[in-house]
Scaffold this active site. Sequence first.
Site, PDB file in Angstrom:
ATOM      1  N   GLU A  52       0.818  -1.228   0.000  1.00  0.00           N
ATOM      2  CA  GLU A  52       0.000   0.000   0.000  1.00  0.00           C
ATOM      3  C   GLU A  52       0.843   1.265   0.000  1.00  0.00           C
ATOM      4  OE1 GLU A  52      -2.577  -3.282   1.724  1.00  0.00           O
ATOM      5  OE2 GLU A  52      -0.510  -2.576   2.059  1.00  0.00           O
ATOM      6  N   PHE A 114     -11.940  -7.536  13.225  1.00  0.00           N
ATOM      7  CA  PHE A 114     -10.807  -7.966  12.389  1.00  0.00           C
ATOM      8  C   PHE A 114     -10.435  -6.871  11.394  1.00  0.00           C
ATOM      9  CE2 PHE A 114      -9.299 -10.156   8.479  1.00  0.00           C
ATOM     10  CZ  PHE A 114      -8.090 -10.612   8.989  1.00  0.00           C
ATOM     11  N   MET A 482      24.356   9.066   2.409  1.00  0.00           N
ATOM     12  CA  MET A 482      24.249  10.321   3.143  1.00  0.00           C
ATOM     13  C   MET A 482      24.485  10.117   4.634  1.00  0.00           C
ATOM     14  SD  MET A 482      23.922  13.500   2.416  1.00  0.00           S
ATOM     15  CE  MET A 482      22.957  13.816   0.940  1.00  0.00           C
TER      16      MET A 482
END
Length: 584
Positions: A52, A114, A482
């Site tokens: 997602e 759930f 970095m």
Amino acid sequence: MTRQMTGAKMVVQALRDQGVDTVFGYPGGAVLPIYDEIFQQNDIRHILVRHEQGAVHAAEGYARSTGKPGVALVTSGPGATNAVTGLTDALLDSIPIVVLSGQVPTFMIGTDGFQEADTVGITRPCTKHNWLVKDTNALPGILHQAFHVAKTGRPGPVLIDIPKDVQFASGTYAAPPKGSTYRYNPQVKGDMEEITELVAALETAKRPVFYTGGGVINSGPAASQLLRELVEATGAPITSTLMGLGAYPASGKNWLGMLGMHGLYEANMAMHDCDLMINIGARFDDRITGRIDAFSPNSKKAHIDIDPSSINKVIPVDIPIVGDVAHVLEDILKVWKARGRKTNREALSKWWAKIEEWKKVDCLSYKRSEGTIKPQYAMERLEALTKDRDRYITTEVGQHQMWAAQYLGFEAPNRWMTSGGLGTMGYGFPASIGVQMAHPDALVINVAGEASWLMNMQEMGTAVQFRLPVKQFILNNERLGMVRQWQELLHGERYSHSWSEALPDFVKLAEAFGAKGILCKDPADLDDAIMEMINHDGPVIFDCLVEKHENCFPMIPSGEPHNKMLLGDASTKDAIKEGGAVLV
């Protein structure tokens, strides 16, 4: 015109009515009614991502490259919580996206059902606005309002949480209202007195500079065109934040390059020494300002921004102008022309002479190597071989991101997609998928570091499944570049967990996904390898092995002003007259 339909059908119809052609998502129990409606239509493409977070970043890439809201669809619970990073990224960088999340049925909310989570509560701090829909009849209006909020004013992410019973139930659907009927209507026209004061300041300024940001791009193509006209007309120099690259062309004669922590010497010195700073669509973030009390200490400051909360939040300004960049620039040009198109030409000539001295420092110079690919050289060759193509660039976050910003030139807006405010490792790969979906015939390249790229490497499955020819150009230094650089410069060279000893073979990884892998480690082979990448008609992982301990310069150390930069090449020492820069 109204119609009766289920909530799930309303979602798809609203997307269609809002002009949405692509949705990035991942199904789950709480959004199955919506997915069933998606299955039964052909107007809207659904791109199945592998995570997602990838869906939201892909929606960001789509939005940033088109100027239209991106859309993501996720299920309840972990689906929604996985979207939080992308939502926060979009909030900080003002990217218009609409995230649709499923929720447990209304009668189960609060029961710890759930895959239940308080999605509205969790995402309230990281969205421009969000809604929990409890009535199917309210759903169409909320859907249309969400798109309005996402793209109006300062753009940003919104989220609609839709319980499963609301998706199943029937209600009355209405199309988007015509005209501006929403209560949320931010001010777009700037105050004419402030605009006139700014023009008057421009007429007499001896050392002006335009400081531009992502707000110029978010305002639309007209804003970039008006900005170019204003810069050309006044003859003043212009610089930009990381998010604003492309609003003014890199080949433009007034361009100073990017400013800020890893910005160019001439851009930062101009910002420090200017007597009039005109901030257009930027927010004075800390990567730009450095030490607040030493930021452009002798300048009069103007700030143009559509978000009133951004003005005087970080840097007090003398001329605050609340409004949309395009509208304000149009009025500035009108007033400036009406007042006789005046500038302080003699002083401007001297100002440009000073800037030309700073340019001689050649702050992007670096020591070349015959046997090893320097990351700067890789960016130079990528620029040379792709600049004349229909090209879009995304990046991950780290040294490679800054080198890309320094060495790649952007002639137009919406061609550069990167995570600025949140600095999200893992952003670039899914963003490149969103860009490629929006521009199927374009060359889309994600400039990455191996560590950032691995954070969302699963999206290679998405690229292969949908035959998206995205190119993953990995500057592989086998380090968290970095992090390692800061440990070298600021933490006594104590390299605490800044590299991995278990990196994959990226060529084999590409082949495992069904894509093409290319390995290059010799500078002499680089051009041919880049052309092989460009000419391949499918997704590519390009593993470019670069110097492991190269540092990214220029660099303003934390807590230092703009005129105290670290420059990497000691050969520039003689070119620096002020003694402001520190050479390492």
